[in-house]
Design an enzyme around this catalytic site. Structure first.
Site, PDB file in Angstrom:
ATOM      1  N   ASP A  37      -1.731  -1.957  -5.051  1.00  0.00           N
ATOM      2  CA  ASP A  37      -0.323  -2.310  -5.112  1.00  0.00           C
ATOM      3  C   ASP A  37       0.506  -1.039  -5.221  1.00  0.00           C
ATOM      4  OD1 ASP A  37       1.905  -4.018  -5.301  1.00  0.00           O
ATOM      5  OD2 ASP A  37       1.845  -3.943  -7.481  1.00  0.00           O
ATOM      6  N   ASN A  77       1.717   0.899  -2.621  1.00  0.00           N
ATOM      7  CA  ASN A  77       1.678   1.856  -1.513  1.00  0.00           C
ATOM      8  C   ASN A  77       2.977   1.852  -0.709  1.00  0.00           C
ATOM      9  OD1 ASN A  77      -0.973   2.799  -1.972  1.00  0.00           O
ATOM     10  ND2 ASN A  77      -1.799   0.980  -0.989  1.00  0.00           N
ATOM     11  N   HIS A 130       1.313   2.569   3.158  1.00  0.00           N
ATOM     12  CA  HIS A 130       0.068   1.809   3.359  1.00  0.00           C
ATOM     13  C   HIS A 130      -0.999   2.688   4.014  1.00  0.00           C
ATOM     14  CE1 HIS A 130       2.061  -1.742   2.050  1.00  0.00           C
ATOM     15  NE2 HIS A 130       2.794  -1.901   3.139  1.00  0.00           N
ATOM     16  N   LEU A 176     -23.675   1.029  -3.226  1.00  0.00           N
ATOM     17  CA  LEU A 176     -22.393   0.564  -3.749  1.00  0.00           C
ATOM     18  C   LEU A 176     -22.018  -0.697  -2.983  1.00  0.00           C
ATOM     19  CD1 LEU A 176     -19.652   0.920  -5.309  1.00  0.00           C
ATOM     20  CD2 LEU A 176     -18.894   2.308  -3.360  1.00  0.00           C
TER      21      LEU A 176
END
Length: 155
Positions: A12, A14, A29, A123
């Site tokens: 949130d 960007n 973004h 990951l």
């Protein structure tokens, strides 16, 4: 071994960052992707097993269509450019959330990445897409209501 096993990040701000830099929301973004790459590297280095990225919330549908399409395009471009690196780094991608309303070509691409990386285990990146707390609460309440269960802490 790192006792921290799971990190979740709400992506949130960007767009606001882009505007603060006297540029566009889309500029923000685009730079957010660079931050994601740094987060992925740090997660691997710190031996974090799970990284959840809340990438597009249900609230994001209120944005202008041009911005929504740009966000989807950034994700597509990232997949196209970085898929081989994700595979080399033994990263698994898992898509969570609600994919309805997402363009079908993007869904296909996301499912393909999920399939290709499903055996990777260094990951796991959970991409929370079209996800929101209000949606989750409504889903849970409707599920309980359908079962005609008594509402309590457990249910």
């Amino acid at each position: 071994m790192n006792p921290l096993r799971h990190v979740a990040i709400i992506m949130d701000g960007n767009g606001r960052w882009g505007l603060k830099k006297k540029n566009s929301r889309n500029y923000g973004h685009l730079h957010g992707i660079k931050t994601v790459q740094k987060i992925i590297q740090a997660s691997i280095k710190k031996e974090i097993k799970y990284l959840t990225l809340y990438t597009f919330s249900t609230e994001n549908w209120k944005r202008p269509l041009e911005e929504i399409n740009y966000l989807f395009k950034i994700l597509e471009n990232y997949i196209d450019k970085e898929l081989n690196k994700l595979i080399e780094k033994n990263i698994k991608i898992k898509i969570i959330g609600n994919l309805h309303k997402i363009p079908s070509h993007l869904i296909k691409k996301l499912k393909r990445v999920e399939q290709i990386t499903k055996k990777n285990n260094k990951l796991q990146i959970n991409v929370a897409f079209n996800y929101g707390s209000r949606q989750e609460i409504l889903h849970a309440v409707n599920k309980i209501h359908k079962k005609k269960a008594k509402i309590n802490e457990k249910s």
